[in-house]
Design an enzyme around this catalytic site. Structure first.
Site, PDB file in Angstrom:
ATOM      1  N   GLU A  87      -4.540  17.216  -8.952  1.00  0.00           N
ATOM      2  CA  GLU A  87      -5.134  17.665 -10.217  1.00  0.00           C
ATOM      3  C   GLU A  87      -6.639  17.903 -10.124  1.00  0.00           C
ATOM      4  OE1 GLU A  87      -3.317  16.138 -13.930  1.00  0.00           O
ATOM      5  OE2 GLU A  87      -5.370  16.027 -14.665  1.00  0.00           O
ATOM      6  N   ASN A 139      -1.505  19.818 -18.680  1.00  0.00           N
ATOM      7  CA  ASN A 139      -1.896  18.950 -19.796  1.00  0.00           C
ATOM      8  C   ASN A 139      -1.997  19.712 -21.115  1.00  0.00           C
ATOM      9  OD1 ASN A 139      -2.104  16.702 -18.086  1.00  0.00           O
ATOM     10  ND2 ASN A 139      -4.169  17.313 -17.452  1.00  0.00           N
ATOM     11  N   LYS A 181       2.852  11.682 -10.219  1.00  0.00           N
ATOM     12  CA  LYS A 181       1.901  10.935 -11.046  1.00  0.00           C
ATOM     13  C   LYS A 181       2.561   9.646 -11.499  1.00  0.00           C
ATOM     14  CE  LYS A 181      -1.186  14.183 -13.379  1.00  0.00           C
ATOM     15  NZ  LYS A 181      -1.494  14.773 -14.701  1.00  0.00           N
ATOM     16  N   LYS A 216       6.723  23.705 -12.057  1.00  0.00           N
ATOM     17  CA  LYS A 216       5.875  22.542 -11.776  1.00  0.00           C
ATOM     18  C   LYS A 216       5.733  22.322 -10.270  1.00  0.00           C
ATOM     19  CE  LYS A 216       4.743  17.845 -12.875  1.00  0.00           C
ATOM     20  NZ  LYS A 216       4.886  16.688 -13.733  1.00  0.00           N
ATOM     21  N   HIS A 253      -1.998  12.906 -26.589  1.00  0.00           N
ATOM     22  CA  HIS A 253      -2.286  11.508 -26.209  1.00  0.00           C
ATOM     23  C   HIS A 253      -3.062  10.796 -27.314  1.00  0.00           C
ATOM     24  CE1 HIS A 253      -1.800  11.870 -21.513  1.00  0.00           C
ATOM     25  NE2 HIS A 253      -0.663  11.968 -22.175  1.00  0.00           N
ATOM     26  N   HIS A 263      -1.817  18.013 -24.455  1.00  0.00           N
ATOM     27  CA  HIS A 263      -1.863  16.570 -24.199  1.00  0.00           C
ATOM     28  C   HIS A 263      -3.148  15.904 -24.678  1.00  0.00           C
ATOM     29  CE1 HIS A 263       1.739  17.312 -21.961  1.00  0.00           C
ATOM     30  NE2 HIS A 263       1.827  16.075 -21.537  1.00  0.00           N
ATOM     31  N   GLU A 313       8.200  19.323 -23.925  1.00  0.00           N
ATOM     32  CA  GLU A 313       7.528  19.587 -22.645  1.00  0.00           C
ATOM     33  C   GLU A 313       8.037  20.901 -22.035  1.00  0.00           C
ATOM     34  OE1 GLU A 313       5.052  18.125 -21.016  1.00  0.00           O
ATOM     35  OE2 GLU A 313       4.914  16.061 -21.731  1.00  0.00           O
ATOM     36  N   ARG A 359      -3.565  22.126 -11.727  1.00  0.00           N
ATOM     37  CA  ARG A 359      -2.601  21.169 -12.315  1.00  0.00           C
ATOM     38  C   ARG A 359      -3.026  20.710 -13.708  1.00  0.00           C
ATOM     39  NH1 ARG A 359       0.592  16.178  -9.324  1.00  0.00           N
ATOM     40  NH2 ARG A 359       1.763  15.544 -11.188  1.00  0.00           N
ATOM     41  N   HIS A 381       6.034  10.372 -26.867  1.00  0.00           N
ATOM     42  CA  HIS A 381       5.183  11.307 -26.124  1.00  0.00           C
ATOM     43  C   HIS A 381       5.527  12.773 -26.433  1.00  0.00           C
ATOM     44  CE1 HIS A 381       2.733  12.851 -22.878  1.00  0.00           C
ATOM     45  NE2 HIS A 381       3.781  13.474 -22.375  1.00  0.00           N
ATOM     46  N   ARG A 433       0.831  -1.234   0.000  1.00  0.00           N
ATOM     47  CA  ARG A 433       0.000   0.000   0.000  1.00  0.00           C
ATOM     48  C   ARG A 433       0.854   1.267   0.000  1.00  0.00           C
ATOM     49  NH1 ARG A 433      -2.794  -3.234   3.808  1.00  0.00           N
ATOM     50  NH2 ARG A 433      -4.658  -4.131   2.894  1.00  0.00           N
TER      51      ARG A 433
END
Ligand code: GLY
Length: 357
Positions: free
Chosen positions: A235, A243, A147, A225, A250, A246, A189, A239, A262, A125
């Site tokens: 997010e 993206n 993330k 960031k 994506h 993206h 990026e 946040r 990417h 966990r």
């Protein structure tokens, strides 16, 4: 010329340090010993591209500082970002008897960071992990912020967890061994960050004066960031700005069955949303030509051959869809972006508006 070295604190709970410097991998055992970890087991997770280059350096340093080291290497590439690889890594951690006082190290680019981070988040966990980014993309973006995810058939990064790393050790020397296209993917990026919040950073890319100063690029991107992640770790709002480019990016990756890297997909996605936004009168000033020219100058793509229909279909299975709406990041001007919710039925015309020169 002075050697670049910077330490940035990310004030999450708990917080952590991002070290951006030379020879960090060679000295990682010493840094972890003095700053983070008592003697413990460290499972270094890496891939088939990175292991021949840096695994020995890292394991030697960790062993010299009395850590008990085990290593797991998986096949490099986005196609490894799946449940099979995740299960193998988690089983490996169990077979090595790691406990919650032990640590995982993610040595590699974005895929390694995602896989090792998600495995650390699942195993027991959640156990600690340290990011050791070896690509520009991982250094400027994915290694910071916690993330972690794998891809599902339905789309990229659709199963994952938020777990902040306990440290990020970014060795600038690694950038020297990167193939040009991989370096450029990370630069995309960084250009995104310039469009988001930092016109000065963007202008430095525009006039070409930053390409020889990756430490400065990484530090600027990480500092921005870090602030966003501190204010919105999971997010819920701000946040989502990260993206930018993206949604279409994506979609391009998915349409290409992840053969388009990417960063290159994000570059095209950024140019496409800039053209859409301008043509739909959502910008405060012209942005598309500047963004397109900057990306082109860097040898990054600014368009795609996939149809608007294929891209919209792919994008609508993306995680950023909520019910009947999807949130887009709109570049209103260089250095200022906003979130805009649109009905999913409007995505196709938005993408159509951005395709073509
Ligand atoms: N790569 C975007 C984020 O970390 O939120």
């Amino acid at each position: 010329m002075s050697i670049f070295s910077k330490q940035i604190h990310v004030n999450t709970s708990p917080g952590y340090e991002v070290i951006i410097s030379h020879d960090v991998l060679k000295n990682c055992g010493e840094w972890l010993h003095y700053n983070l970890l008592s003697p413990c087991k460290i499972a270094v997770i890496t891939d088939s591209n990175v292991s021949p280059l840096y695994l020995k350096t890292v394991t030697d340093s960790l062993t010299n500082w009395n850590f008990t080291v085990s290593t797991y290497i998986f096949q490099a590439g986005e196609n490894s970002k799946n449940f099979d690889t995740l299960s193998n890594i988690v089983e490996f951690l169990a077979a090595e008897h790691l406990t919650r006082s032990d640590c995982v190290a993610a040595l590699g680019g974005g895929v390694v960071g995602d896989m090792a981070g998600f495995a650390a988040a699942c195993y027991l966990r959640g156990i600690r992990y340290v990011q050791m980014p070896t690509t520009m993309l991982a250094a400027v973006d994915s290694s910071v912020g916690g993330k972690t995810a794998i891809d599902l058939k339905a789309g990229k990064n659709l199963a994952g967890a938020f777990l902040q790393p306990s440290a990020v050790l970014c060795d600038l020397a690694c950038l020297k061994t990167l193939p040009q296209s991989v370096l450029l993917g990370g630069t995309a990026e960084a250009v995104k960050t310039g469009v988001l919040c930092d016109e000065t950073l963007f202008a430095l890319f525009e006039n070409g004066s930053l390409s020889n100063d990756p430490g400065e690029v990484i530090a600027r991107c990480v500092a921005y960031k870090a602030g966003v992640v501190e204010r919105d770790e999971r997010e819920q709002g701000e946040r989502k700005l990260l993206n930018l480019g993206h949604t279409v990016g994506h979609a391009i990756e998915k349409c290409s069955n992840y053969t388009t890297p990417h960063g290159q997909a994000v570059a095209a996605g950024l140019a496409i949303i800039a053209r859409s936004a301008e043509r739909l009168n959502w910008t405060l000033e012209p942005v598309a030509d500047r963004i397109t020219a900057c990306l082109t100058e860097l040898d990054l793509p600014v368009n795609t051959l996939y149809s608007a229909e294929a891209l919209a279909d792919a994008a609508l299975s993306d995680k950023k869809r909520f019910g009947g709406e999807i949130t887009l990041v709109i570049p209103e001007k260089i250095g200022l972006c906003t979130l805009k919710k649109i009905p999913v039925s409007k995505l196709l015309p938005v993408i159509k508006a951005g395709l073509g020169r």
